[in-house]
Motif scaffolding. Structure first.
Motif, PDB file in Angstrom:
ATOM      1  N   PHE A  28       1.031  -1.188   0.141  1.00 22.90           N
ATOM      2  CA  PHE A  28      -0.073  -0.255  -0.014  1.00 22.90           C
ATOM      3  C   PHE A  28       0.897   1.335  -0.053  1.00 22.90           C
ATOM      4  CE2 PHE A  28      -3.424   3.175   1.150  1.00 22.90           C
ATOM      5  CZ  PHE A  28      -4.467   2.542   0.727  1.00 22.90           C
ATOM      6  N   ILE A  29       1.830   1.461   0.798  1.00 17.96           N
ATOM      7  CA  ILE A  29       2.881   2.384   1.071  1.00 17.96           C
ATOM      8  C   ILE A  29       3.628   2.552  -0.505  1.00 17.96           C
ATOM      9  CG2 ILE A  29       5.007   3.363   1.954  1.00 17.96           C
ATOM     10  CD1 ILE A  29       3.799   1.916   4.470  1.00 17.96           C
ATOM     11  N   ASN A  30       4.313   1.536  -0.906  1.00 14.88           N
ATOM     12  CA  ASN A  30       4.984   1.492  -2.085  1.00 14.88           C
ATOM     13  C   ASN A  30       4.228   1.793  -3.179  1.00 14.88           C
ATOM     14  OD1 ASN A  30       7.279   1.143  -0.648  1.00 14.88           O
ATOM     15  ND2 ASN A  30       7.395  -1.089  -1.071  1.00 14.88           N
ATOM     16  N   GLY A  31       2.899   1.296  -3.335  1.00 17.24           N
ATOM     17  CA  GLY A  31       2.228   1.590  -4.606  1.00 17.24           C
ATOM     18  C   GLY A  31       1.437   2.840  -4.737  1.00 17.24           C
ATOM     19  N   GLY A  32       1.514   3.797  -3.591  1.00 14.22           N
ATOM     20  CA  GLY A  32       1.346   5.072  -3.647  1.00 14.22           C
ATOM     21  C   GLY A  32       2.388   6.069  -3.531  1.00 14.22           C
ATOM     22  N   TYR A  33       3.652   5.548  -3.885  1.00 13.32           N
ATOM     23  CA  TYR A  33       5.009   6.340  -3.733  1.00 13.32           C
ATOM     24  C   TYR A  33       4.954   6.816  -2.593  1.00 13.32           C
ATOM     25  CZ  TYR A  33       4.322   5.569  -8.484  1.00 13.32           C
ATOM     26  OH  TYR A  33       3.817   4.905  -9.899  1.00 13.32           O
ATOM     27  N   GLY A  34       4.657   6.400  -1.278  1.00 14.10           N
ATOM     28  CA  GLY A  34       5.003   7.047   0.229  1.00 14.10           C
ATOM     29  C   GLY A  34       3.610   7.866   0.197  1.00 14.10           C
ATOM     30  N   SER A  35       4.104   9.279   0.334  1.00 15.93           N
ATOM     31  CA  SER A  35       3.276  10.288   0.778  1.00 15.93           C
ATOM     32  C   SER A  35       2.834  10.935  -0.464  1.00 15.93           C
ATOM     33  CB  SER A  35       3.820  11.439   1.607  1.00 15.93           C
ATOM     34  OG  SER A  35       5.092  11.994   0.951  1.00 15.93           O
ATOM     35  N   ALA A  36       2.824  10.442  -1.913  1.00 13.08           N
ATOM     36  CA  ALA A  36       2.554  11.165  -2.830  1.00 13.08           C
ATOM     37  C   ALA A  36       1.201  11.142  -3.430  1.00 13.08           C
ATOM     38  CB  ALA A  36       3.538  10.577  -3.951  1.00 13.08           C
ATOM     39  N   VAL A  37       0.623   9.872  -3.154  1.00 16.38           N
ATOM     40  CA  VAL A  37      -0.635   9.563  -3.577  1.00 16.38           C
ATOM     41  C   VAL A  37      -1.600   9.472  -2.443  1.00 16.38           C
ATOM     42  CG1 VAL A  37      -2.057   8.353  -5.279  1.00 16.38           C
ATOM     43  CG2 VAL A  37       0.419   8.881  -5.879  1.00 16.38           C
ATOM     44  N   GLY A  38      -2.815   9.840  -2.319  1.00 18.53           N
ATOM     45  CA  GLY A  38      -3.648   9.614  -1.347  1.00 18.53           C
ATOM     46  C   GLY A  38      -4.571   8.480  -1.453  1.00 18.53           C
ATOM     47  N   PHE A  39      -5.363   8.274  -0.349  1.00 15.35           N
ATOM     48  CA  PHE A  39      -6.289   6.982  -0.346  1.00 15.35           C
ATOM     49  C   PHE A  39      -7.353   7.300   0.474  1.00 15.35           C
ATOM     50  CE2 PHE A  39      -2.621   6.917   2.482  1.00 15.35           C
ATOM     51  CZ  PHE A  39      -3.220   6.584   3.717  1.00 15.35           C
TER      52      PHE A  39
END
Length: 262
Positions: A77-88
């Protein structure tokens, strides 16, 4: 140059917030305001500048004894959103539902007139006994059953199972309330079961029939997620027997950051 944050309509697994640590919840968080307190060094008088009226939720969670599947899930989940780059989407433990909340009515932010067919979702917080002032917060990520939803398809944290609601078979403990709309013209709340849809990415209700007449109070009962993002660019994860994730921070993304009008 800063740009609006990117966002994925996927749900962070709420069960991560219920993995007990020594009998206590692993999650700590709550509302954060942007008030500035400016003291006069001579008189001692403090003036308060309210820089943003609605609060944004923020928190951290410490996880240990994670099962391998949970650990792998969090890492993906973290890596798939580039850390803090992509919200959820996040079902924030302390702020995730409303019951018979008045979202429109005579003299309010939205005034039904028999013609207006779109309404936004709001949730109000009022100090007991203080009705002259309320904190009104825009809700933009409601959870809505598929037959009434537009804008996106909502899934459980696995990304393939349709979102579950209270009463569904095998519903999880965090299952959402069925989205319900009510009209009150002075005779009590009457549920309106047809003639409307809800955009799950903006929280806008659209009527096709049963448009609220002048003097109608429109009320909603529903669950909602908050748009959130991780606050950090480095994460302390241990993959050994302990299976630990330390101080994973999350912050609510404001509606303007997503390009959604108040």
């Amino acid at each position: 140059m800063a740009i609006l944050i990117d966002f994925d309509e996927c749900l962070l697994d709420p069960s991560l917030f219920s993995i007990a640590q020594g009998g206590q919840s692993p999650f700590v968080g709550g509302p954060e305001y942007a008030n500035a307190h400016l003291p006069n060094k001579i008189t001692g008088v403090v003036k308060t500048a309210v820089l943003r009226f609605d609060e944004l939720e923020r928190g951290t969670f410490d996880l240990s004894l994670l099962r391998p599947t949970h650990f792998d899930y969090l890492l993906n989940f973290i890596n798939g959103g580039y850390g803090s780059a992509v919200g959820f989407r996040c079902r924030f433990p302390h702020f995730n539902s409303m019951t018979l909340e008045t979202i429109a009515g005579p003299g309010g932010i939205q005034v039904p007139n028999g013609v207006l067919s779109t309404f936004k979702l709001y949730k109000s917080s009022i100090r007991p006994g203080i009705t002259a002032r309320s904190n009104v917060k825009r809700i933009i990520k409601p959870v809505v059953q598929a037959a009434k939803a537009t804008g996106a398809t909502l899934y459980e944290p696995d990304g393939v199972t349709a979102r579950k609601f209270v009463g569904d078979s095998n519903a999880p403990t965090y299952a959402a309330l069925v989205f319900r709309l009510y009209h009150d013209t002075g005779g009590g709340n009457v549920e309106i079961t047809t003639g409307w849809t809800v955009n799950v990415t903006t929280g806008i209700i659209t009527y096709t029939t049963n448009i609220p007449a002048t003097g109608t109070y429109v009320r909603a009962t529903c669950s909602f997620d908050l748009p959130m993002a991780f606050t950090d660019n480095q994460f302390n994860l241990r993959g050994d027997i302990v299976g630990q994730a330390e101080s994973v921070g999350v912050r609510e993304i404001g509606h303007t950051e997503l390009g959604i009008a108040y």
